[in-house]
Enzyme design. Structure first.
Site, PDB file in Angstrom:
ATOM      1  NE  ARG A 298       7.797  -2.246   6.027  1.00 61.43           N
ATOM      2  CZ  ARG A 298       6.504  -2.228   6.256  1.00 61.43           C
ATOM      3  NH1 ARG A 298       5.680  -1.748   5.364  1.00 61.43           N
ATOM      4  NH2 ARG A 298       6.025  -2.709   7.388  1.00 61.43           N
TER       5      ARG A 298
ATOM      6  CE  LYS B 240      -2.025  -1.119   3.903  1.00 64.75           C
ATOM      7  NZ  LYS B 240      -1.366  -2.399   4.221  1.00 64.75           N
TER       8      LYS B 240
ATOM      9  NE  ARG C 117      -4.630  -1.521   9.654  1.00 62.15           N
ATOM     10  CZ  ARG C 117      -3.538  -0.810   9.359  1.00 62.15           C
ATOM     11  NH1 ARG C 117      -3.611   0.257   8.633  1.00 62.15           N
ATOM     12  NH2 ARG C 117      -2.367  -1.201   9.789  1.00 62.15           N
TER      13      ARG C 117
HETATM   14  P1  AP5 Z   1       0.695   0.689   8.883  1.00 65.50           P
HETATM   15  O1  AP5 Z   1       1.895   1.512   8.823  1.00 65.50           O
HETATM   16  O2  AP5 Z   1      -0.521   1.115   8.131  1.00 65.50           O
HETATM   17  O3  AP5 Z   1       1.115  -0.763   8.510  1.00 65.50           O
HETATM   18  P2  AP5 Z   1       0.386  -1.895   7.662  1.00 65.50           P
HETATM   19  O4  AP5 Z   1      -0.982  -1.696   7.134  1.00 65.50           O
HETATM   20  O5  AP5 Z   1       0.556  -3.066   8.538  1.00 65.50           O
HETATM   21  O6  AP5 Z   1       1.084  -1.868   6.342  1.00 65.50           O
HETATM   22  P3  AP5 Z   1       2.577  -1.793   6.071  1.00 65.50           P
HETATM   23  O7  AP5 Z   1       3.055  -0.390   6.103  1.00 65.50           O
HETATM   24  O8  AP5 Z   1       3.295  -2.793   6.950  1.00 65.50           O
HETATM   25  O9  AP5 Z   1       2.627  -2.407   4.620  1.00 65.50           O
HETATM   26  P4  AP5 Z   1       2.301  -1.797   3.187  1.00 65.50           P
HETATM   27  O10 AP5 Z   1       1.110  -2.508   2.615  1.00 65.50           O
HETATM   28  O11 AP5 Z   1       2.256  -0.307   3.185  1.00 65.50           O
HETATM   29  O12 AP5 Z   1       3.557  -2.317   2.406  1.00 65.50           O
HETATM   30  P5  AP5 Z   1       4.864  -1.549   1.870  1.00 65.50           P
HETATM   31  O13 AP5 Z   1       4.523  -0.712   0.684  1.00 65.50           O
HETATM   32  O14 AP5 Z   1       5.620  -0.924   2.981  1.00 65.50           O
HETATM   33  O15 AP5 Z   1       0.214   0.490  10.400  1.00 65.50           O
HETATM   34  C1  AP5 Z   1       1.098   0.187  11.454  1.00 65.50           C
HETATM   35  C2  AP5 Z   1       0.332   0.115  12.781  1.00 65.50           C
HETATM   36  O16 AP5 Z   1      -0.303   1.389  13.062  1.00 65.50           O
HETATM   37  C3  AP5 Z   1      -0.824  -0.888  12.842  1.00 65.50           C
HETATM   38  O17 AP5 Z   1      -0.375  -2.186  13.163  1.00 65.50           O
HETATM   39  C4  AP5 Z   1      -1.714  -0.252  13.923  1.00 65.50           C
HETATM   40  O18 AP5 Z   1      -1.227  -0.525  15.202  1.00 65.50           O
HETATM   41  C5  AP5 Z   1      -1.587   1.226  13.662  1.00 65.50           C
HETATM   42  N1  AP5 Z   1      -2.617   1.768  12.752  1.00 65.50           N
HETATM   43  C6  AP5 Z   1      -2.393   2.335  11.517  1.00 65.50           C
HETATM   44  N2  AP5 Z   1      -3.560   2.716  10.957  1.00 65.50           N
HETATM   45  C7  AP5 Z   1      -4.534   2.380  11.835  1.00 65.50           C
HETATM   46  C8  AP5 Z   1      -5.956   2.492  11.820  1.00 65.50           C
HETATM   47  N3  AP5 Z   1      -6.603   3.028  10.784  1.00 65.50           N
HETATM   48  N4  AP5 Z   1      -6.660   2.032  12.893  1.00 65.50           N
HETATM   49  C9  AP5 Z   1      -6.037   1.489  13.956  1.00 65.50           C
HETATM   50  N5  AP5 Z   1      -4.697   1.354  14.031  1.00 65.50           N
HETATM   51  C10 AP5 Z   1      -3.951   1.778  12.989  1.00 65.50           C
HETATM   52  O19 AP5 Z   1       5.678  -2.801   1.302  1.00 65.50           O
HETATM   53  C11 AP5 Z   1       6.201  -3.788   2.183  1.00 65.50           C
HETATM   54  C12 AP5 Z   1       7.537  -4.292   1.622  1.00 65.50           C
HETATM   55  O20 AP5 Z   1       7.326  -4.948   0.394  1.00 65.50           O
HETATM   56  C13 AP5 Z   1       8.557  -3.173   1.331  1.00 65.50           C
HETATM   57  O21 AP5 Z   1       9.830  -3.628   1.657  1.00 65.50           O
HETATM   58  C14 AP5 Z   1       8.440  -2.945  -0.166  1.00 65.50           C
HETATM   59  O22 AP5 Z   1       9.673  -2.493  -0.732  1.00 65.50           O
HETATM   60  C15 AP5 Z   1       8.067  -4.315  -0.666  1.00 65.50           C
HETATM   61  N6  AP5 Z   1       7.156  -4.228  -1.796  1.00 65.50           N
HETATM   62  C16 AP5 Z   1       6.070  -3.425  -1.912  1.00 65.50           C
HETATM   63  N7  AP5 Z   1       5.453  -3.620  -3.094  1.00 65.50           N
HETATM   64  C17 AP5 Z   1       6.189  -4.593  -3.711  1.00 65.50           C
HETATM   65  C18 AP5 Z   1       6.052  -5.262  -4.941  1.00 65.50           C
HETATM   66  N8  AP5 Z   1       5.080  -4.957  -5.776  1.00 65.50           N
HETATM   67  N9  AP5 Z   1       6.938  -6.228  -5.239  1.00 65.50           N
HETATM   68  C19 AP5 Z   1       7.961  -6.552  -4.402  1.00 65.50           C
HETATM   69  N10 AP5 Z   1       8.131  -5.934  -3.202  1.00 65.50           N
HETATM   70  C20 AP5 Z   1       7.255  -4.984  -2.860  1.00 65.50           C
END
Ligand code: AP5
Length: 214
Positions: free
Chosen positions: A127, A13, A88
Site C-alpha cells: 500500500r 475499508k 474498534r
Molecule cells: P486505520 O487507519 O483505521 O487502519 P486499519 O483499520 O488498520 O486499516 P487500514 O487503513 O490499514 O486498511 P483498510 O482496510 O482501510 O485497507 P485499504 O483500503 O487501505 O488505523 C490505524 C491506527 O489508528 C490503528 O492501528 C490504531 O492505532 C488507530 N485507530 C484508528 N481507529 C481507531 C479506533 N476506533 N480506536 C482505537 N484506535 C484507532 O487497502 C489496503 C491495501 O489493499 C491498499 O494498498 C489497497 O490499494 C489494496 N486494496 C484494497 N482493496 C483491494 C481490493 N479489493 N483488491 C486488491 N487490493 C485492494
C-alpha cells in the site's frame, strides 16, 4: 445511509469508503486518517495517539469517542456517513449506540469485509497513500500502482508508506484486530445489522451493495 465498515487492517475499508463517498455523496469518517492528521499537526490528540499507533495498538477509547462525538454532529453527516475504522472495540460500539440515540440517528448496516490473512499482509506491504492530507488516495504497488511512480494520480503529491506498515506493526495490528475488533461481527449480527458481501474485490462489493440498497 449510515454505514459501519468492519474488517481487518488491509481488508479494503478505506478503498471501498472512498468509492461509496463518491457514489452516495456522504462523508467517509476514518478515525485512522483523523489520528494521522493529528499526529502530523502535533495536536494534543496527536501526541496522545502517536506511540499507540506506531506499535499497532489501539488508541484509548476515550480519545476516539471525543473525536467521534464532535465529528458525527457536523453538517456533512446530515444525509449519512461511512464509518471506517470505528468502532474498534465493544465499548466503542456501545458508546456509538448511545451517541446515535442522543443525536437522533441510527445505523442502517455494518458491512463486514472478510479477506484471508495472507492477502491482507500482501496488500498492506504494497500500500502507498497520498501524502496530501486533503487527498489521501490509496494505491498499491502490485494491484493499483500510481500512473507515475511515486506520485498521486489525483493531486500529484508524493505517495508514501505509512509509519505503521513495518512487518512487526502489521502483525501486531492483525493480532489486535482478532482480539478486540472481530467480536463486533457477533455484536452487529445480534442486532440484525450485519451484511457479508462474500467478496474481496471492491467493485464486487459495490455491486452487492447496489443490489441490497435497491
Ligand atoms: P486505520 O487507519 O483505521 O487502519 P486499519 O483499520 O488498520 O486499516 P487500514 O487503513 O490499514 O486498511 P483498510 O482496510 O482501510 O485497507 P485499504 O483500503 O487501505 O488505523 C490505524 C491506527 O489508528 C490503528 O492501528 C490504531 O492505532 C488507530 N485507530 C484508528 N481507529 C481507531 C479506533 N476506533 N480506536 C482505537 N484506535 C484507532 O487497502 C489496503 C491495501 O489493499 C491498499 O494498498 C489497497 O490499494 C489494496 N486494496 C484494497 N482493496 C483491494 C481490493 N479489493 N483488491 C486488491 N487490493 C485492494
Amino acid at each position: 445511509m449510515n454505514l459501519v465498515l468492519l474488517g481487518a487492517p488491509g481488508a479494503g475499508k478505506g478503498t471501498l469508503a472512498k468509492r461509496l463517498m463518491e457514489m452516495y455523496s456522504i462523508p467517509q469518517i476514518s478515525t485512522g486518517d483523523i489520528l494521522r492528521a493529528a499526529v502530523k499537526e502535533g495536536t494534543d490528540i496527536g501526541k496522545k495517539a502517536e506511540e499507540y499507533m506506531k506499535r499497532g495498538d489501539l488508541v484509548p477509547d476515550e480519545v476516539i469517542l471525543g473525536i467521534m462525538e464532535e465529528r458525527l454532529q457536523k453538517k456533512d453527516c446530515a444525509n449519512g456517513f461511512i464509518l471506517d475504522g470505528f468502532p474498534r472495540t465493544i465499548p466503542q460500539a456501545e458508546a456509538l449506540d448511545k451517541l446515535l440515540v442522543r443525536i437522533s440517528k441510527k445505523l442502517d448496516m455494518a458491512l463486514n469485509l472478510e479477506v484471508p490473512e495472507s492477502v491482507l499482509i500482501q496488500r498492506l506491504a504494497g500500500r502507498r497513500t497520498c501524502s496530501n492530507p486533503d487527498c489521501q488516495a490509496i494505491f498499491n504497488v502490485s494491484f493499483k500502482p500510481p500512473k507515475v511512480e511515486g506520485k498521486c494520480d489525483i493531486c500529484g503529491n508524493p505517495v508514501v508508506q505509512r509509519d505503521d506498515e513495518t512487518e512487526e506493526a502489521v502483525k501486531h495490528r492483525l493480532k489486535t484486530y482478532n482480539e478486540k475488533t472481530a467480536p463486533l461481527i457477533d455484536y452487529y449480527s445480534g442486532k440484525g445489522l450485519l451484511k457479508n458481501p462474500g467478496a474481496t474485490e471492491t467493485e464486487e462489493i459495490v455491486v452487492y451493495l447496489k443490489k441490497i440498497l435497491k
